[in-house]
Design an enzyme around this catalytic site. Structure first.
Site, PDB file in Angstrom:
ATOM      1  N   TYR A 157       0.815  -1.211   0.000  1.00 43.08           N
ATOM      2  CA  TYR A 157       0.000   0.000   0.000  1.00 43.08           C
ATOM      3  C   TYR A 157       0.854   1.268   0.000  1.00 43.08           C
ATOM      4  O   TYR A 157       0.329   2.364  -0.151  1.00 43.08           O
ATOM      5  CB  TYR A 157      -0.932   0.021   1.211  1.00 43.08           C
ATOM      6  CG  TYR A 157      -2.171  -0.826   1.040  1.00 43.08           C
ATOM      7  CD1 TYR A 157      -3.432  -0.255   0.976  1.00 43.08           C
ATOM      8  CD2 TYR A 157      -2.079  -2.207   0.943  1.00 43.08           C
ATOM      9  CE1 TYR A 157      -4.579  -1.036   0.825  1.00 43.08           C
ATOM     10  CE2 TYR A 157      -3.204  -2.994   0.786  1.00 43.08           C
ATOM     11  CZ  TYR A 157      -4.455  -2.403   0.735  1.00 43.08           C
ATOM     12  OH  TYR A 157      -5.568  -3.182   0.578  1.00 43.08           O
ATOM     13  N   LYS A 227       3.277 -13.903   6.216  1.00 43.28           N
ATOM     14  CA  LYS A 227       3.635 -14.931   5.246  1.00 43.28           C
ATOM     15  C   LYS A 227       5.156 -15.058   5.226  1.00 43.28           C
ATOM     16  O   LYS A 227       5.804 -15.104   4.181  1.00 43.28           O
ATOM     17  CB  LYS A 227       3.089 -14.543   3.861  1.00 43.28           C
ATOM     18  CG  LYS A 227       3.134 -15.662   2.831  1.00 43.28           C
ATOM     19  CD  LYS A 227       2.234 -16.833   3.173  1.00 43.28           C
ATOM     20  CE  LYS A 227       2.299 -17.889   2.061  1.00 43.28           C
ATOM     21  NZ  LYS A 227       1.650 -19.146   2.451  1.00 43.28           N
ATOM     22  N   ASP A 281      -2.264 -17.513   5.194  1.00 44.45           N
ATOM     23  CA  ASP A 281      -3.263 -18.347   4.539  1.00 44.45           C
ATOM     24  C   ASP A 281      -3.923 -19.304   5.535  1.00 44.45           C
ATOM     25  O   ASP A 281      -5.132 -19.555   5.483  1.00 44.45           O
ATOM     26  CB  ASP A 281      -2.668 -19.104   3.351  1.00 44.45           C
ATOM     27  CG  ASP A 281      -1.364 -19.804   3.668  1.00 44.45           C
ATOM     28  OD1 ASP A 281      -0.623 -19.322   4.531  1.00 44.45           O
ATOM     29  OD2 ASP A 281      -1.072 -20.840   3.045  1.00 44.45           O
ATOM     30  N   ASP A 305      -6.231  -6.313   5.320  1.00 48.49           N
ATOM     31  CA  ASP A 305      -7.404  -6.051   4.494  1.00 48.49           C
ATOM     32  C   ASP A 305      -8.159  -7.343   4.219  1.00 48.49           C
ATOM     33  O   ASP A 305      -9.382  -7.435   4.397  1.00 48.49           O
ATOM     34  CB  ASP A 305      -6.948  -5.405   3.181  1.00 48.49           C
ATOM     35  CG  ASP A 305      -7.975  -4.425   2.627  1.00 48.49           C
ATOM     36  OD1 ASP A 305      -9.049  -4.263   3.238  1.00 48.49           O
ATOM     37  OD2 ASP A 305      -7.692  -3.810   1.583  1.00 48.49           O
TER      38      ASP A 305
END
Length: 418
Positions: A157, A227, A281, A305
């Site tokens: 972002y 991640k 995930d 998000d």
């Protein structure tokens, strides 16, 4: 500050800073409000009505200061994000806004992101909890009670990227392949390239805020979502810096999950917060399959998000989900949903998300009694079957209300509960 096109209320007092993250809040504060684009023209005034009523019911008064961004600012100023708007929020410290749409070619990738960055509102906080009466796709939506702390200023972002076919992207590609030795990573032909910055400073202040929240609100855990198994030097570093904050700054108030099991056989000390981490995930699965095992999530911008939206789906959708952006001594409340321009001006959509975002604003002001009134009145209104069209079509024997009528119904319940 003198404003050119902003009308400052003649009554009311300014909120003042008394420390780095401490405020002196009068009983009659001046609060800036941006209605926003699309449905913002409907939900913004609805939220105003409800928040005014909650303040009055607890012996206070909000003096609204109307600001402009997006389409309304283009009409008034000829630009999307006037300096006056930014400076008014900076000066008055606490504000609320509706959704904003960034037009193509407007100069900002996102007006929402631009506001957060200009004001250094580094923590996007999204509490997700179920209200009685709201239809949900899961069988036990009441198990969902999580708060996502999403870093607001970094990650993808940050908008550091280069378009395929430009000289700039070719320079970056050459640097990556030739100078950095990654010649087998980027495919030949047109390619877009972006940079994902994750800093120690940004990571630590976000995690620190999440842990502080957990301690202040008697939450059991803070989960670092990342991640890092793939992006070891960005998301993996976020994880490591998060654990450093937990290990070095909180003493016995915080314990890591490893220590919990290695030294205490899974028994957490009383009043301590457990800090753990999960792969992103896997976390998207666990918010559904092990919902009641998580309290506070701390993560980066993009992960936050995705995950907060997934959590929002379990409590009835984004029309219910509140949010707010926090910096040191500042906050800007805003709902999670977008501007939905096709419904603009129809007095139709659900204003609950922005109303509950306003509840977060009241909590930040220290008006917990008013904040509790808002939540209880919204829940009472929905559970009684008086709802907007999005919920009415999913319920039996419900009464369909317009946006403004729903706000009036909530105000009735505020007055009955006060």
């Amino acid at each position: 500050m003198d404003y050119d096109k902003v009308e400052v209320p003649t009554e009311g007092s300014k909120i003042e800073a008394t420390g780095e993250d401490e405020l002196s809040v009068p009983d009659d504060p001046i609060i800036p409000i941006i209605y926003g684009d699309g449905v913002g023209s409907d939900v913004g005034p609805a939220a105003q009505t409800v928040l005014e009523a909650a303040a009055e019911a607890t012996g206070r008064e909000i003096n609204w200061m109307r600001l402009y961004a997006g389409e309304a600012a283009r009409e008034k100023y000829g630009e999307n994000l006037p300096d006056e708007t930014v400076e008014a929020i900076r000066e008055h410290r606490v504000a609320i806004k509706g959704p904003l749409t960034t037009p193509v070619g407007a100069g900002f990738r996102s007006l929402n992101v631009a506001l957060r960055k200009k004001l250094d509102l580094y923590a996007n906080v999204r509490p997700t909890y179920h209200l009685d009466g709201v239809p949900s796709p899961v069988s036990e939506p009441e198990q969902m009670d999580m708060v996502t702390f999403r870093e607001n200023t970094e990650d993808v972002y940050a908008g550091i990227e280069w378009e395929a076919g430009t000289d700039e992207v070719e320079q970056v590609k050459e640097f990556v392949e030739e100078d950095m030795g990654a010649d087998d990573v980027i495919h030949d032909g047109p390619v877009g390239i972006g940079v994902k910055p994750i800093s120690e400073f940004g990571s630590k202040r976000l995690v620190r805020r999440a842990i502080d929240y957990a301690l202040e609100h008697d939450r059991d855990s803070v989960t670092l979502v990342h991640k890092g198994n793939i992006m070891k030097f960005t998301e993996g570093q976020f994880r490591d810096w998060g654990y450093e904050v937990a290990d070095e700054e909180y003493g016995e108030e915080v314990i890591t999950e490893d220590t919990l099991w290695e030294e205490r056989d899974g028994e957490a000390p009383e009043d301590a917060v457990v800090v753990n981490d999960r792969i992103a995930d896997n976390m998207l699965q666990q918010v559904l399959t092990r919902t009641d095992q998580y309290d506070v999530l701390a993560t980066m911008n993009l992960n936050g998000d995705y995950i907060s939206d997934a959590c929002g789906a379990q409590i009835g959708g984004l029309g219910i989900a509140p949010g707010a952006n926090f910096g040191d001594g500042r906050m800007l409340a805003e709902p999670v949903h977008g501007s939905a321009p096709k419904y603009e001006g129809q007095d139709k959509v659900n204003p609950t998300a922005i109303i509950l975002s306003g509840r977060m604003m009241l909590e930040y002001l220290g008006w917990t009694d008013a904040a509790d009134l808002v939540r209880d009145a919204v829940e009472e209104t929905i559970s009684s079957g008086r709802v907007t069209y999005d919920l009415e079509r999913q319920l039996e024997d419900a009464e369909k209300l317009a946006t403004s009528e729903f706000a009036e119904a909530v105000v009735e319940n505020i007055n009955d509960l006060a």
